[in-house]
Design a protein around this motif. Sequence first.
Motif, short mmCIF file in Angstrom:
data_model
loop_
_atom_site.label_atom_id
_atom_site.label_comp_id
_atom_site.label_asym_id
_atom_site.label_seq_id
_atom_site.Cartn_x
_atom_site.Cartn_y
_atom_site.Cartn_z
N UNK A 109 28.08 24.44 34.47
CA UNK A 109 28.06 25.03 35.81
C UNK A 109 26.85 25.94 35.99
N UNK A 110 26.42 26.05 37.25
CA UNK A 110 25.29 26.92 37.59
C UNK A 110 25.73 28.36 37.78
N UNK A 111 26.98 28.56 38.16
CA UNK A 111 27.49 29.91 38.40
C UNK A 111 29.00 29.91 38.20
N UNK A 112 29.48 30.99 37.60
CA UNK A 112 30.92 31.22 37.41
C UNK A 112 31.37 32.26 38.41
N UNK A 113 32.51 32.00 39.05
CA UNK A 113 33.06 32.88 40.08
C UNK A 113 34.38 33.44 39.54
N UNK A 114 34.43 34.75 39.30
CA UNK A 114 35.55 35.36 38.61
C UNK A 114 36.55 35.96 39.60
N UNK A 115 37.73 35.33 39.70
CA UNK A 115 38.81 35.81 40.56
C UNK A 115 40.06 35.93 39.70
N UNK A 116 40.10 37.00 38.90
CA UNK A 116 41.13 37.14 37.87
C UNK A 116 41.45 38.63 37.70
N UNK A 117 42.72 38.95 37.42
CA UNK A 117 43.07 40.37 37.29
C UNK A 117 43.98 40.70 36.12
N UNK A 118 44.44 39.73 35.36
CA UNK A 118 45.13 39.94 34.07
C UNK A 118 46.55 40.49 34.15
N UNK A 119 47.02 40.87 35.34
CA UNK A 119 48.37 41.45 35.44
C UNK A 119 49.07 40.95 36.72
N UNK A 120 50.40 41.05 36.73
CA UNK A 120 51.18 40.83 37.93
C UNK A 120 51.31 42.14 38.71
N UNK A 121 51.35 43.25 37.99
CA UNK A 121 51.47 44.57 38.61
C UNK A 121 50.56 45.54 37.86
#
Length: 332
Positions: A109-121
């Motif tokens: 890939x040319x670019x990674x788009x990070x949409x992650x937060x590691x928790x539910x709360x």
Amino acid sequence: MKAAIFASIAASVAIACPAAAQQVPVADIPTTVEAVPYAPPETVQRVVTPVTPQDELLKVLIISGENTYEHDWTGVNNRLRTHLKDTGRFDVRVVEDFEFGTLEMLQKYDVVFLNYASRWNYADAEQKLWSPEAFQALYDYVDQGGGLVAFHSSFTWGFDIPEYKRLLGATMVPGQSRRSPPDGFRVRMTDADHPITRGVRRYVWSFMEDMYTNMSFAPDANVTVLATGFDDMKNYVPELAGPKYDYEAYSADNVAKMDGMNAANPLVWVQDYGKGRVFSITLGHGPDTLMFDGVRTLIVRGTEWAATGEVTIPPYDKAAAYDIPEEYQTED
């Protein structure tokens, strides 16, 4: 005769109504019904069709799969794919399990788009973290020249992981950082010469949004701030802030002592990481937020810049700069 006329009119209305109903894109129907969370079937969402291998498009990988309960991350991913593909510049894929991601996987890939937060709360003690090898793969990918977009909720975790914080440039820190109460606010472009913001008007609006304030910036991150939001202490009065903000903790005396108050706080910035480019944007709370021209403009242009170092995508209509006659200008 009259019966025939009425029958003709009724038939015309019956034919016209379905066509009129199609004037509103299905994807833009509100995502809640009577305040009850609503997850529409995928069949009523716009489908991002695959591209042919011959298309010379920038390849984007959205890393997702875990986020806090108030973030409609699947809806955001769908809307992001749509916006990016509609520019004609990108082919977008999504992965929801990066625990064992590898450098070889990312290098496609040319670019990674990070949409992650590691928790539910946010109160959850345990984070759903990737393996050390997956973290290292992401660091190595950007260090070796890959592009990265750090997006909204990605800043709400990793404050205790120094290298992750350095990669993004900054993170929210519990007990130090905060969310300013307004759901709608102005975003001020502070760098009119950067490729991402060149040609964008000085102010754009964001709605149904979080303004992250008093974030903690990594001391070894050399960031260039592109846009800010003003954290006004007047917004913390109970009548405006609402019950989400503890009345005592956010009393006038306490608010006056908080760092970053009555000040412009960085919301969008860029920085280098090794040979790679990182575009960090704290805006983008939900699918509805992404519909506003200012936010859309920053996201698609920032993604292109992270991938290539250049920007060819023009600003959307309500984000494009315009001339103000000198006698009406209020700022230098």
